[in-house]
Design a protein around this motif. Sequence first.
Motif, PDB file in Angstrom:
ATOM      1  N   ALA A 206       0.886  -1.014  -0.139  1.00 26.27           N
ATOM      2  CA  ALA A 206       0.177   0.063  -0.037  1.00 26.27           C
ATOM      3  C   ALA A 206       0.919   1.273  -0.002  1.00 26.27           C
ATOM      4  O   ALA A 206       0.641   2.100  -0.447  1.00 26.27           O
ATOM      5  N   GLY A 207       1.830   1.169   0.903  1.00 27.41           N
ATOM      6  CA  GLY A 207       2.776   2.145   0.848  1.00 27.41           C
ATOM      7  C   GLY A 207       3.645   2.348  -0.372  1.00 27.41           C
ATOM      8  O   GLY A 207       3.853   3.708  -1.029  1.00 27.41           O
ATOM      9  N   THR A 208       4.027   1.290  -1.024  1.00 28.72           N
ATOM     10  CA  THR A 208       5.096   1.364  -2.424  1.00 28.72           C
ATOM     11  C   THR A 208       4.049   1.909  -3.382  1.00 28.72           C
ATOM     12  O   THR A 208       4.362   2.778  -4.386  1.00 28.72           O
ATOM     13  N   ARG A 209       2.727   1.547  -3.591  1.00 28.42           N
ATOM     14  CA  ARG A 209       1.592   2.080  -4.535  1.00 28.42           C
ATOM     15  C   ARG A 209       1.679   3.664  -4.398  1.00 28.42           C
ATOM     16  O   ARG A 209       1.685   4.142  -5.570  1.00 28.42           O
ATOM     17  N   THR A 210       1.787   4.211  -3.273  1.00 26.80           N
ATOM     18  CA  THR A 210       1.822   5.570  -3.251  1.00 26.80           C
ATOM     19  C   THR A 210       3.097   6.302  -3.833  1.00 26.80           C
ATOM     20  O   THR A 210       2.762   7.394  -4.184  1.00 26.80           O
ATOM     21  N   ALA A 211       4.145   5.529  -4.017  1.00 28.27           N
ATOM     22  CA  ALA A 211       5.336   5.872  -4.471  1.00 28.27           C
ATOM     23  C   ALA A 211       5.523   5.768  -5.978  1.00 28.27           C
ATOM     24  O   ALA A 211       6.536   6.152  -6.635  1.00 28.27           O
ATOM     25  N   LEU A 212       4.386   5.222  -6.568  1.00 29.78           N
ATOM     26  CA  LEU A 212       4.701   4.744  -8.210  1.00 29.78           C
ATOM     27  C   LEU A 212       4.269   6.220  -8.967  1.00 29.78           C
ATOM     28  O   LEU A 212       3.584   7.189  -8.404  1.00 29.78           O
ATOM     29  N   ARG A 213       4.695   6.208 -10.013  1.00 29.91           N
ATOM     30  CA  ARG A 213       4.641   7.089 -11.068  1.00 29.91           C
ATOM     31  C   ARG A 213       2.848   7.714 -11.182  1.00 29.91           C
ATOM     32  O   ARG A 213       2.321   8.753 -10.811  1.00 29.91           O
ATOM     33  N   ASN A 214       1.958   6.493 -11.342  1.00 29.90           N
ATOM     34  CA  ASN A 214       0.617   6.945 -11.561  1.00 29.90           C
ATOM     35  C   ASN A 214       0.048   5.797 -10.448  1.00 29.90           C
ATOM     36  O   ASN A 214      -0.376   4.621 -11.097  1.00 29.90           O
ATOM     37  N   PRO A 215      -0.192   5.965  -9.181  1.00 33.20           N
ATOM     38  CA  PRO A 215      -0.681   5.156  -8.124  1.00 33.20           C
ATOM     39  C   PRO A 215      -2.174   4.535  -8.844  1.00 33.20           C
ATOM     40  O   PRO A 215      -2.330   3.349  -8.516  1.00 33.20           O
ATOM     41  N   ALA A 216      -2.883   5.216  -9.467  1.00 32.17           N
ATOM     42  CA  ALA A 216      -4.343   4.828  -9.596  1.00 32.17           C
ATOM     43  C   ALA A 216      -4.175   3.693 -10.730  1.00 32.17           C
ATOM     44  O   ALA A 216      -5.034   2.869 -10.913  1.00 32.17           O
ATOM     45  N   GLU A 217      -3.076   3.581 -11.315  1.00 35.53           N
ATOM     46  CA  GLU A 217      -3.074   2.407 -12.356  1.00 35.53           C
ATOM     47  C   GLU A 217      -2.702   1.044 -11.712  1.00 35.53           C
ATOM     48  O   GLU A 217      -2.649  -0.032 -12.238  1.00 35.53           O
ATOM     49  N   HIS A 218      -2.377   1.179 -10.264  1.00 37.66           N
ATOM     50  CA  HIS A 218      -2.309  -0.149  -9.749  1.00 37.66           C
ATOM     51  C   HIS A 218      -3.189  -0.461  -8.801  1.00 37.66           C
ATOM     52  O   HIS A 218      -3.655   0.567  -7.967  1.00 37.66           O
ATOM     53  N   MET A 219      -3.022  -1.633  -8.014  1.00 27.69           N
ATOM     54  CA  MET A 219      -3.913  -2.197  -7.057  1.00 27.69           C
ATOM     55  C   MET A 219      -3.463  -3.287  -6.200  1.00 27.69           C
ATOM     56  O   MET A 219      -2.630  -4.040  -6.652  1.00 27.69           O
ATOM     57  N   VAL A 220      -4.019  -3.250  -4.965  1.00 27.35           N
ATOM     58  CA  VAL A 220      -3.202  -4.470  -4.090  1.00 27.35           C
ATOM     59  C   VAL A 220      -4.581  -5.275  -3.881  1.00 27.35           C
ATOM     60  O   VAL A 220      -5.595  -4.989  -3.752  1.00 27.35           O
ATOM     61  N   LEU A 221      -4.388  -6.532  -4.474  1.00 20.39           N
ATOM     62  CA  LEU A 221      -5.192  -7.526  -4.447  1.00 20.39           C
ATOM     63  C   LEU A 221      -5.764  -7.778  -2.985  1.00 20.39           C
ATOM     64  O   LEU A 221      -5.074  -7.685  -1.852  1.00 20.39           O
ATOM     65  N   PRO A 222      -6.900  -8.042  -2.698  1.00 18.84           N
ATOM     66  CA  PRO A 222      -7.603  -8.427  -1.369  1.00 18.84           C
ATOM     67  C   PRO A 222      -7.135  -9.713  -0.712  1.00 18.84           C
ATOM     68  O   PRO A 222      -7.127  -9.286   0.608  1.00 18.84           O
ATOM     69  N   GLU A 223      -6.732 -10.464  -1.243  1.00 13.63           N
ATOM     70  CA  GLU A 223      -6.319 -11.711  -0.706  1.00 13.63           C
ATOM     71  C   GLU A 223      -5.044 -11.526  -0.022  1.00 13.63           C
ATOM     72  O   GLU A 223      -4.051 -10.896  -0.466  1.00 13.63           O
ATOM     73  N   LEU A 224      -5.060 -12.091   1.351  1.00 10.98           N
ATOM     74  CA  LEU A 224      -3.681 -12.516   1.905  1.00 10.98           C
ATOM     75  C   LEU A 224      -3.354 -13.901   2.130  1.00 10.98           C
ATOM     76  O   LEU A 224      -4.149 -14.712   2.396  1.00 10.98           O
ATOM     77  N   ILE A 225      -1.926 -14.185   1.896  1.00 10.52           N
ATOM     78  CA  ILE A 225      -1.647 -15.465   1.598  1.00 10.52           C
ATOM     79  C   ILE A 225      -0.759 -16.077   2.824  1.00 10.52           C
ATOM     80  O   ILE A 225      -0.351 -17.170   2.746  1.00 10.52           O
ATOM     81  N   SER A 226      -0.661 -15.274   3.814  1.00  5.98           N
ATOM     82  CA  SER A 226       0.205 -15.528   5.250  1.00  5.98           C
ATOM     83  C   SER A 226      -0.232 -14.716   6.157  1.00  5.98           C
ATOM     84  O   SER A 226      -0.832 -13.728   6.189  1.00  5.98           O
ATOM     85  N   LYS A 227       0.382 -15.169   7.389  1.00  5.41           N
ATOM     86  CA  LYS A 227       0.397 -14.232   8.752  1.00  5.41           C
ATOM     87  C   LYS A 227       1.798 -13.558   8.725  1.00  5.41           C
ATOM     88  O   LYS A 227       2.810 -14.306   8.640  1.00  5.41           O
ATOM     89  N   GLU A 228       1.785 -12.527   8.802  1.00 11.80           N
ATOM     90  CA  GLU A 228       2.930 -11.699   9.089  1.00 11.80           C
ATOM     91  C   GLU A 228       3.016 -10.696  10.236  1.00 11.80           C
ATOM     92  O   GLU A 228       2.863  -9.449  10.236  1.00 11.80           O
ATOM     93  N   PRO A 229       3.223 -11.262  11.526  1.00 15.66           N
ATOM     94  CA  PRO A 229       3.328 -10.464  12.866  1.00 15.66           C
ATOM     95  C   PRO A 229       4.639  -9.566  12.890  1.00 15.66           C
ATOM     96  O   PRO A 229       5.644 -10.346  12.999  1.00 15.66           O
ATOM     97  N   LEU A 230       4.632  -8.394  12.526  1.00 14.57           N
ATOM     98  CA  LEU A 230       5.778  -7.608  12.353  1.00 14.57           C
ATOM     99  C   LEU A 230       6.123  -7.322  13.938  1.00 14.57           C
ATOM    100  O   LEU A 230       5.304  -6.783  14.598  1.00 14.57           O
TER     101      LEU A 230
END
Length: 343
Positions: A206-230
């Motif tokens: 989500a953060g990376t998307r904001t740094a792309l040249r045209n963020p609206a052209e990209h999307m993060v898919l809704p599925e998560l494939i793992s647990k990542e407790p940071l």
Amino acid sequence: MIRSTVAALGLLAVTALPALAQSVVSAGPTLTAVRAKGVVDCGGHPGAPGFGVMDSRGTYAGLDADTCRAVAAAVLGDGNKVRFTTLTSSTRMTALQAGQIDVLPRTTTWTHSRDTANGLNFTAVNFYDGQGFLIRRSLGVTRATQLDGATFCVTAGTTSELNLADWARANRLTVRPLVFENNDETRVAYQSGRCDVFTTDASQLAGTRTALRNPAEHMVLPELISKEPLGVAVRQGDDQWFDIVRWTIFALIEAEELGVTQANVDEMLRSERPDVRRLLGVSGDHGPFMGLDRRWAYNAIKAVGNYGEIFDRHLGAGSPVGLPRGVNDLWTRGGLMYAPPIR
């Protein structure tokens, strides 16, 4: 006979108290070293918007950055007494093992092998996440399982590599991974079209998307494939430092639950609530139990605010990343953020 035995036990308990108090307040090796150099050394990310990235003023900003500042404030009374070392995913744990840094709050997933086989201890989770996929909308994909045969950009030394392989095998999909040394290289490769998908923790995508040249052209898919407790890691072998880092994180969560903020923390020193008084060091010796000042938690909150304030500032709906609280909300609002009581 019974009366004399009880009296003897009482005398033993009283005479043991000074020794116990002395063992509680003495500084361990990490706390001693930090005080001697006057700074907390923290591992930093080369660039993860919302977690750790240089802002326009040249300040290292994000959830992980403020977690480190909170520790510095709790230990040294000043959240600015921090020093960040930029580390790749492959070098971050080695740097902590070698003593190059004192604490690692760097989007690091808490796993069994990292906690047991690397000489590290994870103190607490400061963000619950899961691995996702960033794609171009033009790809016409709406579900992750439609990515059969796609090329995936992934960063070396991360759980994302193994998760991708496990997910593909479980779903009988063919994936072509392109592995890069750090997230910046991975992002550049994705943006230049070398791969169809960028996969890592969904919050970072989500953060990376904001740094792309045209963020609206990209999307993060809704599925998560793992647990990542940071989690926030320290070296094994120094229980006092482990407690300091763990309870500083808990104090930020507890502060949000109790309504203690960066703006009102001075006013809350006059609160009559016992739990607030213990948190802020007005009553009790919870700081000295860890070799710290009684105002350890007050100093941390004064420096960076409570957990909710930190989240909103760097990751929340009003930030460029724009994430909902979700599972990272307080347990009282259906989330997973829950701090043991300070008492």
